[in-house]
Design a protein around this motif. Structure first.
Motif, PDB file in Angstrom:
ATOM      1  N   SER A 116       0.832  -1.201   0.000  1.00  0.00           N
ATOM      2  CA  SER A 116       0.000   0.000   0.000  1.00  0.00           C
ATOM      3  C   SER A 116       0.871   1.257   0.000  1.00  0.00           C
ATOM      4  O   SER A 116       0.616   2.195  -0.758  1.00  0.00           O
ATOM      5  N   TYR A 121      -1.945  -0.595  -4.609  1.00  0.00           N
ATOM      6  CA  TYR A 121      -3.150  -0.730  -3.797  1.00  0.00           C
ATOM      7  C   TYR A 121      -3.957  -1.992  -4.090  1.00  0.00           C
ATOM      8  O   TYR A 121      -4.438  -2.643  -3.163  1.00  0.00           O
ATOM      9  N   GLU A 122      -4.105  -2.327  -5.348  1.00  0.00           N
ATOM     10  CA  GLU A 122      -4.886  -3.518  -5.694  1.00  0.00           C
ATOM     11  C   GLU A 122      -4.236  -4.780  -5.136  1.00  0.00           C
ATOM     12  O   GLU A 122      -4.897  -5.639  -4.550  1.00  0.00           O
ATOM     13  N   ALA A 125      -4.679  -4.895  -1.373  1.00  0.00           N
ATOM     14  CA  ALA A 125      -6.020  -5.317  -0.968  1.00  0.00           C
ATOM     15  C   ALA A 125      -6.179  -6.829  -1.085  1.00  0.00           C
ATOM     16  O   ALA A 125      -6.774  -7.466  -0.203  1.00  0.00           O
ATOM     17  N   THR A 129      -6.812  -9.217   2.136  1.00  0.00           N
ATOM     18  CA  THR A 129      -8.012 -10.064   2.135  1.00  0.00           C
ATOM     19  C   THR A 129      -7.628 -11.515   2.385  1.00  0.00           C
ATOM     20  O   THR A 129      -8.287 -12.218   3.158  1.00  0.00           O
ATOM     21  N   LYS A 162      -6.544  -2.621   4.923  1.00  0.00           N
ATOM     22  CA  LYS A 162      -7.204  -2.764   3.611  1.00  0.00           C
ATOM     23  C   LYS A 162      -8.041  -1.514   3.315  1.00  0.00           C
ATOM     24  O   LYS A 162      -7.995  -0.974   2.211  1.00  0.00           O
ATOM     25  N   GLY A 163      -8.798  -1.061   4.302  1.00  0.00           N
ATOM     26  CA  GLY A 163      -9.603   0.157   4.127  1.00  0.00           C
ATOM     27  C   GLY A 163      -8.724   1.344   3.811  1.00  0.00           C
ATOM     28  O   GLY A 163      -9.062   2.166   2.942  1.00  0.00           O
ATOM     29  N   SER A 165      -5.791   1.251   2.358  1.00  0.00           N
ATOM     30  CA  SER A 165      -5.222   1.126   1.009  1.00  0.00           C
ATOM     31  C   SER A 165      -6.257   1.441  -0.071  1.00  0.00           C
ATOM     32  O   SER A 165      -5.892   1.879  -1.167  1.00  0.00           O
ATOM     33  N   LEU A 166      -7.534   1.227   0.217  1.00  0.00           N
ATOM     34  CA  LEU A 166      -8.575   1.525  -0.761  1.00  0.00           C
ATOM     35  C   LEU A 166      -8.987   2.991  -0.740  1.00  0.00           C
ATOM     36  O   LEU A 166      -9.588   3.503  -1.666  1.00  0.00           O
TER      37      LEU A 166
END
Length: 167
Positions: A116, A121-122, A125, A129, A162-163, A165-166
């Protein structure tokens, strides 16, 4: 660093733990590519070593360097780095590693965080996950165990990262 030194000693039962701590130090130093390399090494070592999932050094009868030096006559290397109780009688080339029950999820947390920060980012994530899915997959076996709070903590950290990075 001490973590890098400990991680390099094949006889240490703390190699995996040392790699995790080294990755955390590298992340705090903003050396994100080093974090990725260290986590790759940690995951590879995890898959190639025997380990018992435990929460304390006492579970593996680990003896700290201070206690070892006070109680036993041991070689200087073991006084500095620690030893297991069975080291007193034989040499262990690849001892069982002392790890947390969610080691691979913690590896994914550091790896995802580094990705991140590198703007990937993808990929971050996906990794985060995967780490959370490992905990979710173990949730049935965790009911009533002392690891429930630890699982929730690691899962929350993975979801936060994760949040982030999104975002």
């Amino acid at each position: 660093s001490s973590f890098a030194t400990s991680a390099a000693i094949a006889e240490s039962p703390l190699r995996l733990l040392s790699l995790m701590r080294l990755g955390a130090v590298q992340r705090s130093e903003k050396n994100f590519n080093a974090v990725l390399a260290t986590m790759d090494e940690a995951e590879s070592l995890y898959h190639s070593t025997q380990h018992n999932i435990r929460t304390s050094a006492g579970d593996l009868q680990y003896i700290s360097p201070l206690i070892s030096g006070m109680l036993f006559e041991v070689p200087k290397r073991n006084r500095i780095l620690g030893t297991t109780s069975s080291d007193q009688h034989s040499t262990i080339e690849h001892p069982n590693q002392l790890i947390s029950p969610f080691y691979l999820s913690e590896v994914d947390l550091l790896r995802g965080s580094a990705l991140s920060e590198l703007g990937r980012y993808e990929q971050a994530a996906e990794i985060l996950t995967k780490g959370d899915d490992l905990i979710d997959g173990a949730s049935d076996s965790l009911k009533g165990s002392p690891f429930v709070d630890q699982a929730r903590f690691v899962s929350d950290a993975l979801r936060f990262e994760k949040g982030w990075s999104l975002f």
